[in-house]
Design a protein around this motif. Structure first.
Motif, PDB file in Angstrom:
ATOM      1  N   GLU A  84      -9.231 -29.310 -11.275  1.00 22.29           N
ATOM      2  CA  GLU A  84      -9.528 -30.587 -10.627  1.00 22.29           C
ATOM      3  C   GLU A  84      -8.782 -30.740  -9.305  1.00 22.29           C
ATOM      4  O   GLU A  84      -9.328 -31.232  -8.323  1.00 22.29           O
ATOM      5  CB  GLU A  84      -9.216 -31.749 -11.570  1.00 22.29           C
ATOM      6  CG  GLU A  84      -9.749 -33.085 -11.102  1.00 22.29           C
ATOM      7  CD  GLU A  84     -11.270 -33.137 -10.916  1.00 22.29           C
ATOM      8  OE1 GLU A  84     -11.735 -34.004 -10.150  1.00 22.29           O
ATOM      9  OE2 GLU A  84     -12.001 -32.320 -11.516  1.00 22.29           O
ATOM     10  N   ARG A  87     -10.692 -28.639  -6.836  1.00 26.38           N
ATOM     11  CA  ARG A  87     -11.960 -29.267  -6.480  1.00 26.38           C
ATOM     12  C   ARG A  87     -11.735 -30.409  -5.488  1.00 26.38           C
ATOM     13  O   ARG A  87     -12.449 -30.530  -4.477  1.00 26.38           O
ATOM     14  CB  ARG A  87     -12.686 -29.774  -7.724  1.00 26.38           C
ATOM     15  CG  ARG A  87     -14.123 -30.243  -7.438  1.00 26.38           C
ATOM     16  CD  ARG A  87     -14.668 -31.089  -8.561  1.00 26.38           C
ATOM     17  NE  ARG A  87     -13.915 -32.328  -8.753  1.00 26.38           N
ATOM     18  CZ  ARG A  87     -13.943 -33.383  -7.923  1.00 26.38           C
ATOM     19  NH1 ARG A  87     -14.675 -33.360  -6.836  1.00 26.38           N
ATOM     20  NH2 ARG A  87     -13.236 -34.470  -8.203  1.00 26.38           N
ATOM     21  N   LYS A  88     -10.731 -31.228  -5.740  1.00 20.26           N
ATOM     22  CA  LYS A  88     -10.432 -32.351  -4.844  1.00 20.26           C
ATOM     23  C   LYS A  88      -9.985 -31.861  -3.467  1.00 20.26           C
ATOM     24  O   LYS A  88     -10.359 -32.435  -2.445  1.00 20.26           O
ATOM     25  CB  LYS A  88      -9.367 -33.254  -5.461  1.00 20.26           C
ATOM     26  CG  LYS A  88      -9.903 -34.095  -6.602  1.00 20.26           C
ATOM     27  CD  LYS A  88      -8.823 -34.973  -7.193  1.00 20.26           C
ATOM     28  CE  LYS A  88      -9.374 -35.790  -8.351  1.00 20.26           C
ATOM     29  NZ  LYS A  88      -8.326 -36.591  -9.002  1.00 20.26           N
ATOM     30  N   TRP A  89      -9.176 -30.813  -3.432  1.00 17.83           N
ATOM     31  CA  TRP A  89      -8.709 -30.245  -2.167  1.00 17.83           C
ATOM     32  C   TRP A  89      -9.905 -29.770  -1.329  1.00 17.83           C
ATOM     33  O   TRP A  89      -9.992 -30.049  -0.137  1.00 17.83           O
ATOM     34  CB  TRP A  89      -7.752 -29.092  -2.433  1.00 17.83           C
ATOM     35  CG  TRP A  89      -7.377 -28.316  -1.211  1.00 17.83           C
ATOM     36  CD1 TRP A  89      -7.878 -27.108  -0.822  1.00 17.83           C
ATOM     37  CD2 TRP A  89      -6.440 -28.701  -0.195  1.00 17.83           C
ATOM     38  NE1 TRP A  89      -7.314 -26.713   0.374  1.00 17.83           N
ATOM     39  CE2 TRP A  89      -6.423 -27.678   0.769  1.00 17.83           C
ATOM     40  CE3 TRP A  89      -5.620 -29.810  -0.005  1.00 17.83           C
ATOM     41  CZ2 TRP A  89      -5.619 -27.726   1.899  1.00 17.83           C
ATOM     42  CZ3 TRP A  89      -4.810 -29.852   1.115  1.00 17.83           C
ATOM     43  CH2 TRP A  89      -4.820 -28.824   2.056  1.00 17.83           C
ATOM     44  N   LEU A  90     -10.820 -29.044  -1.973  1.00 22.57           N
ATOM     45  CA  LEU A  90     -11.995 -28.553  -1.259  1.00 22.57           C
ATOM     46  C   LEU A  90     -12.849 -29.700  -0.742  1.00 22.57           C
ATOM     47  O   LEU A  90     -13.373 -29.656   0.375  1.00 22.57           O
ATOM     48  CB  LEU A  90     -12.817 -27.629  -2.167  1.00 22.57           C
ATOM     49  CG  LEU A  90     -12.138 -26.328  -2.567  1.00 22.57           C
ATOM     50  CD1 LEU A  90     -12.936 -25.631  -3.663  1.00 22.57           C
ATOM     51  CD2 LEU A  90     -11.933 -25.424  -1.367  1.00 22.57           C
ATOM     52  N   GLU A  91     -12.974 -30.750  -1.540  1.00 18.06           N
ATOM     53  CA  GLU A  91     -13.729 -31.935  -1.122  1.00 18.06           C
ATOM     54  C   GLU A  91     -13.083 -32.567   0.112  1.00 18.06           C
ATOM     55  O   GLU A  91     -13.771 -32.911   1.072  1.00 18.06           O
ATOM     56  CB  GLU A  91     -13.768 -32.940  -2.277  1.00 18.06           C
ATOM     57  CG  GLU A  91     -14.596 -34.167  -1.994  1.00 18.06           C
ATOM     58  CD  GLU A  91     -14.622 -35.106  -3.196  1.00 18.06           C
ATOM     59  OE1 GLU A  91     -14.068 -36.220  -3.076  1.00 18.06           O
ATOM     60  OE2 GLU A  91     -15.179 -34.715  -4.238  1.00 18.06           O
ATOM     61  N   GLU A  92     -11.746 -32.694   0.105  1.00 20.85           N
ATOM     62  CA  GLU A  92     -11.027 -33.253   1.251  1.00 20.85           C
ATOM     63  C   GLU A  92     -11.223 -32.410   2.508  1.00 20.85           C
ATOM     64  O   GLU A  92     -11.281 -32.940   3.617  1.00 20.85           O
ATOM     65  CB  GLU A  92      -9.525 -33.344   0.947  1.00 20.85           C
ATOM     66  CG  GLU A  92      -9.156 -34.410  -0.049  1.00 20.85           C
ATOM     67  CD  GLU A  92      -7.689 -34.334  -0.452  1.00 20.85           C
ATOM     68  OE1 GLU A  92      -6.892 -33.664   0.242  1.00 20.85           O
ATOM     69  OE2 GLU A  92      -7.337 -34.934  -1.485  1.00 20.85           O
ATOM     70  N   LYS A  93     -11.341 -31.103   2.342  1.00 20.07           N
ATOM     71  CA  LYS A  93     -11.526 -30.187   3.473  1.00 20.07           C
ATOM     72  C   LYS A  93     -12.985 -30.090   3.908  1.00 20.07           C
ATOM     73  O   LYS A  93     -13.302 -29.403   4.870  1.00 20.07           O
ATOM     74  CB  LYS A  93     -11.020 -28.787   3.107  1.00 20.07           C
ATOM     75  CG  LYS A  93      -9.524 -28.693   2.950  1.00 20.07           C
ATOM     76  CD  LYS A  93      -8.870 -28.854   4.297  1.00 20.07           C
ATOM     77  CE  LYS A  93      -7.405 -28.594   4.259  1.00 20.07           C
ATOM     78  NZ  LYS A  93      -6.777 -28.726   5.580  1.00 20.07           N
ATOM     79  N   GLY A  94     -13.889 -30.773   3.187  1.00 17.17           N
ATOM     80  CA  GLY A  94     -15.301 -30.762   3.539  1.00 17.17           C
ATOM     81  C   GLY A  94     -16.002 -29.463   3.194  1.00 17.17           C
ATOM     82  O   GLY A  94     -17.002 -29.113   3.811  1.00 17.17           O
ATOM     83  N   HIS A  96     -18.343 -27.275   0.942  1.00 10.29           N
ATOM     84  CA  HIS A  96     -19.396 -27.368  -0.076  1.00 10.29           C
ATOM     85  C   HIS A  96     -19.046 -26.432  -1.219  1.00 10.29           C
ATOM     86  O   HIS A  96     -18.645 -25.286  -0.995  1.00 10.29           O
ATOM     87  CB  HIS A  96     -20.748 -26.983   0.517  1.00 10.29           C
ATOM     88  CG  HIS A  96     -21.796 -26.803  -0.525  1.00 10.29           C
ATOM     89  ND1 HIS A  96     -22.373 -27.870  -1.186  1.00 10.29           N
ATOM     90  CD2 HIS A  96     -22.344 -25.685  -1.058  1.00 10.29           C
ATOM     91  CE1 HIS A  96     -23.240 -27.404  -2.073  1.00 10.29           C
ATOM     92  NE2 HIS A  96     -23.242 -26.071  -2.007  1.00 10.29           N
ATOM     93  N   CYS A  97     -19.182 -26.924  -2.441  1.00 12.43           N
ATOM     94  CA  CYS A  97     -18.892 -26.055  -3.576  1.00 12.43           C
ATOM     95  C   CYS A  97     -19.887 -26.278  -4.708  1.00 12.43           C
ATOM     96  O   CYS A  97     -20.524 -27.312  -4.808  1.00 12.43           O
ATOM     97  CB  CYS A  97     -17.464 -26.239  -4.062  1.00 12.43           C
ATOM     98  SG  CYS A  97     -17.070 -27.846  -4.731  1.00 12.43           S
ATOM     99  N   ALA A  99     -19.506 -26.594  -8.322  1.00 12.67           N
ATOM    100  CA  ALA A  99     -18.485 -26.835  -9.342  1.00 12.67           C
ATOM    101  C   ALA A  99     -19.092 -26.754 -10.734  1.00 12.67           C
ATOM    102  O   ALA A  99     -20.113 -27.381 -11.005  1.00 12.67           O
ATOM    103  CB  ALA A  99     -17.854 -28.208  -9.123  1.00 12.67           C
TER     104      ALA A  99
END
Length: 129
Positions: A84, A87-94, A96-97, A99
């Motif tokens: 988690e 996942r949140k870090w990648l979301e903050e960095k914009g 696309h993943c 999951a």
């Protein structure tokens, strides 16, 4: 019989060295290592403890990928401590993943693409979301 000690390194082909170095240091948080003076561009990174490395090699040839995440294609898989948190870090960095917290593999997975469409799987031992 071969007695393995582990994976020393994985190499990925890239096209733009500076763009890729920024992705692997700023998004994935890998530490760049000193690299021998080869006659081609590239970069080496440490992956966790124990001497495992990721090598990037600049090459202008074709790849088989078209920018879509396909988990059955060749990919690099890295184990992370928190699904988690990653996942949140990648979301903050914009970033696309794809999951997959309850993946059929038996452990949670996140798939992303680097700037050259190399597929990277980030997985954790357990789902912590």
């Amino acid at each position: 019989m071969i007695d393995y000690e582990g994976i020393h390194h994985v190499s990925l082909v890239i096209r733009d060295l500076e763009r890729s170095k920024a992705f692997y240091t700023e998004v994935l948080g890998l530490k760049e290592l000193e690299r021998p003076p080869f006659d081609f561009e590239g970069a080496w990174f440490a992956v966790a403890e124990g001497g495992q490395q990721l090598h990037l090699i600049v090459h202008q040839g074709q790849t088989l990928r078209d920018g879509k995440i396909d988990s059955r294609d060749g990919h690099l898989a890295l184990r992370v401590s928190s699904y988690e948190g990653t996942r949140k870090w990648l979301e903050e960095k914009g970033i696309h993943c794809d999951a997959r917290p309850h993946a059929k593999a038996g452990f949670p997975q996140i798939y992303i693409l680097d700037p050259d469409c190399n597929i990277i799987e980030l997985n954790a031992a357990v789902y912590d979301g």
